[in-house]
Design a protein around this motif. Structure first.
Motif, PDB file in Angstrom:
ATOM      1  N   ALA A 131       0.778  -1.031  -0.195  1.00  0.00           N
ATOM      2  CA  ALA A 131      -0.010   0.421  -0.165  1.00  0.00           C
ATOM      3  C   ALA A 131       0.928   1.294   0.131  1.00  0.00           C
ATOM      4  O   ALA A 131       0.576   2.411  -0.809  1.00  0.00           O
ATOM      5  N   ASN A 132       1.919   1.257   0.875  1.00  0.00           N
ATOM      6  CA  ASN A 132       2.717   2.325   0.571  1.00  0.00           C
ATOM      7  C   ASN A 132       3.131   2.291  -0.447  1.00  0.00           C
ATOM      8  O   ASN A 132       2.956   3.570  -1.075  1.00  0.00           O
ATOM      9  N   GLU A 133       3.576   1.636  -1.423  1.00  0.00           N
ATOM     10  CA  GLU A 133       4.233   2.238  -2.494  1.00  0.00           C
ATOM     11  C   GLU A 133       3.464   2.546  -3.401  1.00  0.00           C
ATOM     12  O   GLU A 133       3.705   3.327  -4.536  1.00  0.00           O
ATOM     13  N   PHE A 134       1.997   1.975  -3.595  1.00  0.00           N
ATOM     14  CA  PHE A 134       1.225   2.177  -4.276  1.00  0.00           C
ATOM     15  C   PHE A 134       0.979   4.223  -4.317  1.00  0.00           C
ATOM     16  O   PHE A 134       0.713   4.905  -5.012  1.00  0.00           O
ATOM     17  N   ALA A 135       0.624   4.356  -2.456  1.00  0.00           N
ATOM     18  CA  ALA A 135       0.480   5.628  -2.289  1.00  0.00           C
ATOM     19  C   ALA A 135       1.653   6.216  -2.589  1.00  0.00           C
ATOM     20  O   ALA A 135       1.777   7.208  -4.008  1.00  0.00           O
ATOM     21  N   GLN A 136       3.449   6.180  -3.091  1.00  0.00           N
ATOM     22  CA  GLN A 136       4.658   6.909  -3.245  1.00  0.00           C
ATOM     23  C   GLN A 136       4.129   7.069  -5.270  1.00  0.00           C
ATOM     24  O   GLN A 136       4.820   7.635  -5.291  1.00  0.00           O
ATOM     25  N   ARG A 137       3.596   5.633  -5.442  1.00  0.00           N
ATOM     26  CA  ARG A 137       3.482   6.374  -6.881  1.00  0.00           C
ATOM     27  C   ARG A 137       2.575   7.692  -7.463  1.00  0.00           C
ATOM     28  O   ARG A 137       2.429   7.634  -8.090  1.00  0.00           O
ATOM     29  N   LEU A 138       2.122   6.990  -6.477  1.00  0.00           N
ATOM     30  CA  LEU A 138       0.091   7.986  -6.485  1.00  0.00           C
ATOM     31  C   LEU A 138       0.640   9.574  -6.299  1.00  0.00           C
ATOM     32  O   LEU A 138       0.295  10.897  -6.765  1.00  0.00           O
ATOM     33  N   ALA A 162      14.689   0.679  -6.747  1.00  0.00           N
ATOM     34  CA  ALA A 162      15.866   0.806  -6.243  1.00  0.00           C
ATOM     35  C   ALA A 162      15.506   1.138  -4.994  1.00  0.00           C
ATOM     36  O   ALA A 162      16.958   0.641  -4.139  1.00  0.00           O
ATOM     37  N   GLN A 163      14.304   1.252  -4.656  1.00  0.00           N
ATOM     38  CA  GLN A 163      14.590   1.224  -3.030  1.00  0.00           C
ATOM     39  C   GLN A 163      14.364  -0.485  -2.657  1.00  0.00           C
ATOM     40  O   GLN A 163      13.686   0.076  -1.686  1.00  0.00           O
ATOM     41  N   GLY A 164      14.224  -1.079  -3.195  1.00  0.00           N
ATOM     42  CA  GLY A 164      14.485  -2.161  -2.259  1.00  0.00           C
ATOM     43  C   GLY A 164      12.432  -2.786  -2.275  1.00  0.00           C
ATOM     44  O   GLY A 164      12.044  -3.376  -2.173  1.00  0.00           O
ATOM     45  N   GLY A 165      11.711  -2.147  -3.044  1.00  0.00           N
ATOM     46  CA  GLY A 165      10.041  -2.291  -3.860  1.00  0.00           C
ATOM     47  C   GLY A 165       9.815  -2.843  -4.695  1.00  0.00           C
ATOM     48  O   GLY A 165      10.272  -3.709  -4.769  1.00  0.00           O
ATOM     49  N   GLY A 166       8.792  -3.444  -5.347  1.00  0.00           N
ATOM     50  CA  GLY A 166       8.180  -4.336  -5.945  1.00  0.00           C
ATOM     51  C   GLY A 166       8.075  -5.383  -5.567  1.00  0.00           C
ATOM     52  O   GLY A 166       8.024  -5.854  -4.485  1.00  0.00           O
ATOM     53  N   ILE A 167       8.149  -6.489  -6.629  1.00  0.00           N
ATOM     54  CA  ILE A 167       8.499  -8.252  -6.267  1.00  0.00           C
ATOM     55  C   ILE A 167       9.153  -7.801  -5.426  1.00  0.00           C
ATOM     56  O   ILE A 167       8.887  -9.295  -3.733  1.00  0.00           O
ATOM     57  N   ALA A 168      10.339  -7.553  -5.277  1.00  0.00           N
ATOM     58  CA  ALA A 168      11.360  -7.754  -3.910  1.00  0.00           C
ATOM     59  C   ALA A 168      11.030  -7.760  -2.603  1.00  0.00           C
ATOM     60  O   ALA A 168      10.907  -8.367  -1.785  1.00  0.00           O
ATOM     61  N   ALA A 169       9.836  -6.138  -2.383  1.00  0.00           N
ATOM     62  CA  ALA A 169       9.347  -6.353  -0.947  1.00  0.00           C
ATOM     63  C   ALA A 169       8.651  -7.711  -1.482  1.00  0.00           C
ATOM     64  O   ALA A 169       8.575  -7.410   0.504  1.00  0.00           O
ATOM     65  N   THR A 170       7.970  -7.777  -1.804  1.00  0.00           N
ATOM     66  CA  THR A 170       6.789  -9.305  -0.943  1.00  0.00           C
ATOM     67  C   THR A 170       7.719 -10.146  -0.516  1.00  0.00           C
ATOM     68  O   THR A 170       6.976 -11.019  -0.047  1.00  0.00           O
ATOM     69  N   VAL A 171       8.474 -10.274  -1.324  1.00  0.00           N
ATOM     70  CA  VAL A 171       9.831 -11.527  -1.394  1.00  0.00           C
ATOM     71  C   VAL A 171      10.687 -11.738  -0.270  1.00  0.00           C
ATOM     72  O   VAL A 171      10.009 -12.797   0.772  1.00  0.00           O
ATOM     73  N   ALA A 172      10.553 -10.443   0.051  1.00  0.00           N
ATOM     74  CA  ALA A 172      11.855 -10.460   1.972  1.00  0.00           C
ATOM     75  C   ALA A 172      10.584 -10.535   2.440  1.00  0.00           C
ATOM     76  O   ALA A 172      10.520 -11.220   4.054  1.00  0.00           O
ATOM     77  N   ALA A 173       9.297  -9.816   2.780  1.00  0.00           N
ATOM     78  CA  ALA A 173       8.409 -10.360   3.954  1.00  0.00           C
ATOM     79  C   ALA A 173       7.571 -11.662   4.143  1.00  0.00           C
ATOM     80  O   ALA A 173       7.221 -12.116   4.787  1.00  0.00           O
ATOM     81  N   THR A 174       7.320 -12.470   2.892  1.00  0.00           N
ATOM     82  CA  THR A 174       7.449 -14.182   2.398  1.00  0.00           C
ATOM     83  C   THR A 174       8.506 -14.658   3.399  1.00  0.00           C
ATOM     84  O   THR A 174       7.899 -15.634   3.731  1.00  0.00           O
ATOM     85  N   ARG A 175       9.817 -14.574   2.468  1.00  0.00           N
ATOM     86  CA  ARG A 175      10.192 -15.145   3.723  1.00  0.00           C
ATOM     87  C   ARG A 175      10.878 -14.242   4.777  1.00  0.00           C
ATOM     88  O   ARG A 175      11.009 -16.289   5.568  1.00  0.00           O
ATOM     89  N   ALA A 176      10.116 -13.790   5.104  1.00  0.00           N
ATOM     90  CA  ALA A 176      10.120 -13.650   7.139  1.00  0.00           C
ATOM     91  C   ALA A 176       9.507 -14.005   7.787  1.00  0.00           C
ATOM     92  O   ALA A 176       9.629 -14.584   8.427  1.00  0.00           O
TER      93      ALA A 176
END
Ligand code: DI6
Ligand code: FE
Length: 401
Positions: free
Chosen positions: A79-86, A96-110
């Motif tokens: 949701a934060n990323e969605f807001a940033q895009r808006l 580049a800030q580690g968002g996108g799919i990579a953010a979901t991968v990090a959270a899912t791994r954790a």
């Protein structure tokens, strides 16, 4: 034995709805016993003397709905990323800030297995409330043996604890994990040598998928994954031609893919290849809408070549945070100009084909008793209005839920 009478049946046999006006459907846990015109026993209809009979009130019965493409099991929010895009940030800035799919991968791994199950349960319930009786769930946010396995275990656990059928897909080739950033081929080695064979040996995947795209994997890399899947007798499918044309659909057709999904940039050669291999086109209007895409999938060509068209939610945190299959019917009609018949076929008979399932998606004696009973009499209503609770009853394998 149960039966519903005083209903229209949308059997989905033939080319359209396969409507039966004065319908009767008789079923139990082992399947549909009769689906047809309500004839009396004397006229050759079924004997209803031992049957629990429900008055359908002039409504409609359809097959249970099938959501044939979801990424339902993940942790974290974007949701934060969605807001940033808006606020003007680009997708590249966010990545580049580690968002996108990579953010979901990090959270899912954790997250633990239990946490992923708990997070996914309400998503599944939202789909089930609208009549979904079969759902496909992909991995793809773990990107290692341990974490892809955890996602698939979560999908299987959801199937065990809910009255719904789950089909799982290994999508290890979704993105590059952080530890393989500059080495895509080494990650493909890991998939074909370790992740895929081990997941297959554990029976955790019913099919194998990949993301063939400039920002995903090349056709050469995708083909290595497909060859490994084929050697293990697992069917394949592909995220193809979503953001550009990579001719992934032609590759997928060579491997008799069950489906190619997204397809906004599909061309005629791809359509012809899919037609020849009987591959279903799975359209995902939620992602098209959420990404504000402009390029429409080639509907006229898909119709001309008679490629079956399915519709699905693509439920995922990045491009389709949407948990309504009925909304996909309305979007299929409004955004893609599919007819209401095509929309309903897209979440029943065509969706079953996209999952390689031959026992559901139509109302026919011998098929599973996965049924939806709706308030409306005209099946076009399901594509036309959105947000009203129109589902009056839903049965999964003959059990009302
Ligand atoms: N195509 C998509 O739209 C999603 N995956 C894919 O291959 C995006 C997934 C995400 O952004 O988390
Ligand atoms: Fe997807």
């Amino acid at each position: 034995m149960q039966a519903i009478h005083n209903v229209r049946l949308a059997t989905m046999q033939g080319d359209g709805y396969g409507l039966i006006e004065q319908g009767l459907i008789v079923f139990n846990a082992s399947g549909i016993q009769y689906a047809g015109e309500h004839l009396s026993h004397a006229e050759g209809g079924p004997d209803l003397s031992q049957v629990e009979l429900l008055d359908g009130g002039g409504g409609l019965v359809t097959p249970g709905l099938i959501d044939c493409h979801t990424h339902l099991v993940w942790a974290g929010s974007r949701a934060n990323e969605f807001a940033q895009r808006l606020h003007g940030a680009s997708y590249a800035d966010i990545a580049a800030q580690g968002g996108g799919i990579a953010a979901t991968v990090a959270a899912t791994r954790a997250a633990s297995l239990e946490q992923i199950i708990a997070l996914s349960q309400p998503r599944l319930e939202a789909l089930m409330r609208e009549g979904v009786t079969t759902i496909e769930i992909k991995s793809g946010y773990g990107l290692s043996y341990e974490h892809e396995r955890k996602q698939l275990l979560a999908a299987r656990a959801l199937a065990d604890s809910n009255p719904v059928s789950v089909v799982t897909t290994l999508l290890a080739a979704h993105a590059l994990p952080p530890e393989y950033q500059q080495q895509p081929d080494a990650y493909i080695d890991l998939i074909v040598e370790q992740i895929l064979p081990q997941i297959a040996a554990e029976g955790l995947a019913d099919a194998v998928d990949a993301f063939c795209e400039k920002v995903g994997f090349t056709t050469v890399q995708t083909e290595r994954v497909f060859a490994a899947a084929k050697a293990l007798n697992l069917p394949v499918k592909l995220h193809a031609e979503q953001l550009s044309n990579q001719a992934g659909s032609q590759l997928a057709a060579r491997y008799q893919a069950l489906s190619c999904d997204h397809l906004e940039y599909l061309d005629e050669a791809g359509v012809a290849a899919m037609a020849a291999s009987n591959t279903v086109a799975v359209l995902l209007p939620g992602a098209y809408y959420f990404l504000r895409e402009q390029q429409l999938p080639p509907l006229a060509l898909l119709r001309e070549y008679q490629v079956p068209i399915a519709l699905a939610t693509d439920a995922n945190p990045g491009t389709s945070p949407i948990f309504s299959l009925l909304l996909m019917l309305q979007m299929g009609a409004t955004l893609f100009r599919l007819t209401p018949e095509e929309c309903l076929r897209g979440v029943t008979v065509a969706a079953a084909q996209a999952l390689g399932l031959h026992d559901r998606g139509q109302l026919k004696a011998g098929m599973r008793a996965d049924l939806c009973w709706w308030d409306c009499a005209d099946p076009a209503t399901l594509s036309y209005q959105f947000g009203l609770q129109q589902l009056r009853g839903c049965w999964h394998q003959g059990q009302r839920r």
